[in-house]
Design a protein around this motif. Sequence first.
Motif, short mmCIF file in Angstrom:
data_model
loop_
_atom_site.label_atom_id
_atom_site.label_comp_id
_atom_site.label_asym_id
_atom_site.label_seq_id
_atom_site.Cartn_x
_atom_site.Cartn_y
_atom_site.Cartn_z
N ALA A 124 21.61 24.94 46.07
CA ALA A 124 22.29 26.11 45.49
C ALA A 124 23.80 25.99 45.67
O ALA A 124 24.57 26.29 44.74
CB ALA A 124 21.77 27.40 46.13
N VAL A 125 24.21 25.54 46.84
CA VAL A 125 25.66 25.36 47.09
C VAL A 125 26.22 24.28 46.17
O VAL A 125 27.29 24.44 45.56
CB VAL A 125 25.92 25.01 48.56
N ALA A 126 25.46 23.18 46.04
CA ALA A 126 25.91 22.08 45.18
C ALA A 126 26.05 22.56 43.74
O ALA A 126 27.03 22.25 43.05
CB ALA A 126 24.92 20.92 45.24
N LEU A 127 25.07 23.35 43.31
CA LEU A 127 25.11 23.88 41.94
C LEU A 127 26.31 24.82 41.75
O LEU A 127 27.03 24.75 40.74
CB LEU A 127 23.81 24.63 41.64
N ALA A 128 26.53 25.67 42.75
CA ALA A 128 27.66 26.62 42.66
C ALA A 128 28.98 25.85 42.57
O ALA A 128 29.87 26.21 41.78
CB ALA A 128 27.67 27.52 43.89
N LEU A 129 29.09 24.77 43.34
CA LEU A 129 30.33 23.97 43.30
C LEU A 129 30.50 23.29 41.95
O LEU A 129 31.60 23.27 41.38
CB LEU A 129 30.31 22.93 44.42
N ALA A 130 29.38 22.74 41.44
CA ALA A 130 29.45 22.02 40.16
C ALA A 130 29.83 22.97 39.03
O ALA A 130 30.70 22.65 38.20
CB ALA A 130 28.11 21.35 39.86
N VAL A 131 29.19 24.13 38.99
CA VAL A 131 29.47 25.10 37.91
C VAL A 131 30.90 25.62 38.04
O VAL A 131 31.62 25.76 37.05
CB VAL A 131 28.44 26.25 37.94
N SER A 132 31.31 25.89 39.27
CA SER A 132 32.68 26.39 39.50
C SER A 132 33.70 25.36 39.03
O SER A 132 34.70 25.69 38.39
CB SER A 132 32.91 26.65 40.98
N ARG A 133 33.44 24.11 39.34
CA ARG A 133 34.38 23.05 38.96
C ARG A 133 34.43 22.90 37.44
O ARG A 133 35.49 22.65 36.87
CB ARG A 133 33.92 21.75 39.62
N LEU A 134 33.29 23.08 36.81
CA LEU A 134 33.23 22.93 35.36
C LEU A 134 34.00 24.05 34.65
O LEU A 134 34.77 23.80 33.72
CB LEU A 134 31.76 22.95 34.91
N PHE A 135 33.78 25.27 35.09
CA PHE A 135 34.36 26.41 34.37
C PHE A 135 35.68 26.90 34.97
O PHE A 135 36.44 27.59 34.29
CB PHE A 135 33.38 27.58 34.34
N ILE B 278 47.44 30.01 39.24
CA ILE B 278 46.59 29.18 38.36
C ILE B 278 47.24 29.09 36.99
O ILE B 278 47.62 30.11 36.41
CB ILE B 278 45.17 29.77 38.22
N ARG B 279 47.34 27.87 36.50
CA ARG B 279 48.01 27.68 35.21
C ARG B 279 47.16 28.22 34.07
O ARG B 279 45.93 28.17 34.13
CB ARG B 279 48.28 26.19 34.99
N ARG B 280 47.85 28.71 33.04
CA ARG B 280 47.15 29.33 31.92
C ARG B 280 46.20 28.34 31.24
O ARG B 280 45.08 28.69 30.87
CB ARG B 280 48.17 29.84 30.90
N VAL B 281 46.65 27.08 31.12
CA VAL B 281 45.84 26.09 30.41
C VAL B 281 44.47 25.90 31.10
O VAL B 281 43.44 25.74 30.45
CB VAL B 281 46.62 24.76 30.24
N ARG B 282 44.47 25.97 32.43
CA ARG B 282 43.20 25.80 33.16
C ARG B 282 42.30 27.02 32.99
O ARG B 282 41.09 26.91 32.89
CB ARG B 282 43.48 25.58 34.66
N LEU B 283 42.94 28.19 32.96
CA LEU B 283 42.16 29.42 32.78
C LEU B 283 41.52 29.47 31.40
O LEU B 283 40.34 29.78 31.23
CB LEU B 283 43.07 30.64 32.96
N VAL B 284 42.34 29.10 30.40
CA VAL B 284 41.88 29.23 29.02
C VAL B 284 40.83 28.17 28.68
O VAL B 284 39.90 28.41 27.93
CB VAL B 284 43.09 29.17 28.06
N SER B 285 41.00 26.97 29.26
CA SER B 285 40.01 25.92 28.95
C SER B 285 38.63 26.31 29.47
O SER B 285 37.62 26.07 28.82
CB SER B 285 40.46 24.56 29.49
N GLY B 286 38.59 26.94 30.65
CA GLY B 286 37.31 27.43 31.17
C GLY B 286 36.73 28.50 30.27
O GLY B 286 35.53 28.51 29.98
#
Lengths: 559, 213
Positions: free
Chosen positions: A109-120, A271-279
């Motif tokens: 569950a922790v691994a999944l949370a990290l992966a999803v967080s990193r993706l979005f 947090i830069r706008r480009v990172r926020l918007v890409s997610g």
Amino acid sequence: MDGAAGDDEFADYTGHHDAGFEGVEEPAQPVIPSAAELKRQINDWRRGRATRNLWEAFSDAYIAVIAALMIGGALVNVVFRAQRVVAQCTSEACLSARTVLPWAAFALAVALALAVSRLFGPVLASAAEGFWLLDTPVRRARLLGPRLVAALVVALVVGALVGAAVTALTGGSVLAIAVWSSGTALAAMAAVSCAAAQQGGERDRMTQIAGYLFWVLGLAALVTVIGIAAGWFSLGLSADLDAEIGLAVVAVAAVILAVSLVLAVLRLGRIRRVRLVSGGALVKGISGAFFALDFGLARDIVVARRAVAVGQVTPRRGHGLGRQALVWREWQRLRRFPQPLFVLAATLIVPYACDALGMSTLTPVVAALALFGASIQLLGGLRVLTRTGGLARCLPFSLAQLKISAVTVPAIVVAIWAVLTVPAYLGFGDGAATHPASEAGLMAIATAAAGLLAAIRWTQAKGPDFSAPMISTPSGAFPPGLMSNVFRGFDVCLIATAPMLLGFSPMWSLAICAIAALILLNSMDAESLRARQAEQQKELERAKKQRAAAAATERQRKR
Amino acid sequence: MAKRTTVLKVTGLKRAFGKNTIFDRFNLEVRAGEAIALTGRNGAGKSTLLRCLVGADRPDDGSVEVLGTPMSETSPEIRRNVATVIDDLDFFPDLSVVEHLDLLARAHGLENPDRMVDEVLDEVQLVPQSGQLPGTLSSGQRRRLALATAFVRPRKLLIMDEPEQRLDTEGVSWLSGRLQTERKSGLAIVFASHEPSLVDSVATRVVTLGAPR
């Protein structure tokens, strides 16, 4: 236009009548609204446009809500009944599962949370918010705060459900369920919070490393369950000690959550706008695909995003000519991005775990489903070649040849998977069902074939055709094929493994797999069949016209 | 002079969407060394016609033959002879620019794929991007890669939908020269375009679709 009049108009518009330099007043500093005021205003606009209130919306969706409640209630009932049954099991396998599986669920569950967080992100914003809000001098941290909270709430709910379900299904006590549910939920929240802190620091290396670490820990826990069930070693944990360790996990997770949350909040405004918007764009694309139940498209979006993140590779020379070149490229692609192989290797545990947990009867279907999920990642080439037809048109092969070439490498990998799972069918652990070597081999092959064919069916799925005539349902008009996309792949797994589940010879399963392969890997997919049908229809109409024309000529001649 | 081979023969082609007939009883014969430019306003049916010619769309009536073989998008023989540049070209997300071209050249059985790939890559000016994954290319670079996929492989008929799209002035000029060379070497070309200079320099015949403005 009269110049003076024009100037006057301008003066009225701006509110400045004195154009002389001496009388110019310092422009008043604009009052910057707070984030809360801005949000209130946006909510007012939204409410002003709403055509239904909440109760009316609920009334319209009551069927969906009642169905969700019924299914949810049934699932909870199933979990509790299973918990009562499994709690009575006192074999070494059951005890080991009860002790170690919550750990596995926790780590995964922790691994999944990290992966999803990193993706979005995990903190994200839509393109509109990026353009209209984030570019203003409004405090960005205040705007983004609720986004972080939303991500944390999702992690809390999912973590709690996973922790509780796994502990209950392995027969854990109520205390253990409460402890592991809290521990997994807090740890998932801490993972999201850490990822947010990293996002604010413009880094994600630690998130990535921690993610890999937890995947490995989760898999190690699963292997431990099998090892204990097979009698290789014993942990010697008592239920009380296990609960105490669980409480310690809760405490540690809470501390990490608190520290990382403070860091994340402090860095929110950075947090830069480009990172926020890409997610946000990723979420928008994926949610659109999910609304259309086009899971293939959702996966395509994620794959494309990962490829863009990689950006550049060292080009490798191809090998061979004709179809051999295509097969070789598939192999090279797998070597370049071997992650799917690790996922596939992880699923090797599944048939052994089923045996270890005394669920030998279910081994083929559960293993096939796990392989189905893992094999989808191996079939990226098939997906690209079949999703639009544009690339396939450039290659001088028939559709069947293309499909077989794209599937060759994944099929070899899955064949190796099948060989490695044979011992699970021979009989593994206490109380596992045993089979003769020949039958075990056939079962392993049939299971692997079912999983791979299910993945092939899933991969070739086309999105719903909204231009076709709709089907009327109580929930509104649906395009044909929309709902079948939900079951795509699962159907092959279940049908192909059903004979083994019912105790028949695996030869029956192999026969079903052979028929499925003929349909899926030939040009006999639904689209081609429709094309042929349309072609035949055209031929029929043409023949009918010719007959009518001939009859008319004949009548003319007779007159 | 020997009569040149008929590469593409279109007879009585009809395509309609509901009651809206895009084209009806459309006939066209293209011989080797000929270049047909399809022109017409937006929505005149140029792209629909090209999609029918390459088999990506099914006409309601009529037939399309390539070198005497009825058009079927899934036929390996058709795929071997017809190179297309229309908007549905897809790319492997994890193969680089040069690897895509290498794959195509090898799949078509070219004896010396490396030389051909290098030449085409240089010609479309994608050498600096050769190791890049397609998702990172700009729209113009993606267009150049799409054009490269048509030139890196053997072909007898080239069908292109607005090939000048997203190309800079220099790119359009290069394309014009390249298509003239292709035509002179005996390739049959059918292309839709809104670029008068490209139509004037490449086409041997111009077919205008739809009602005039």
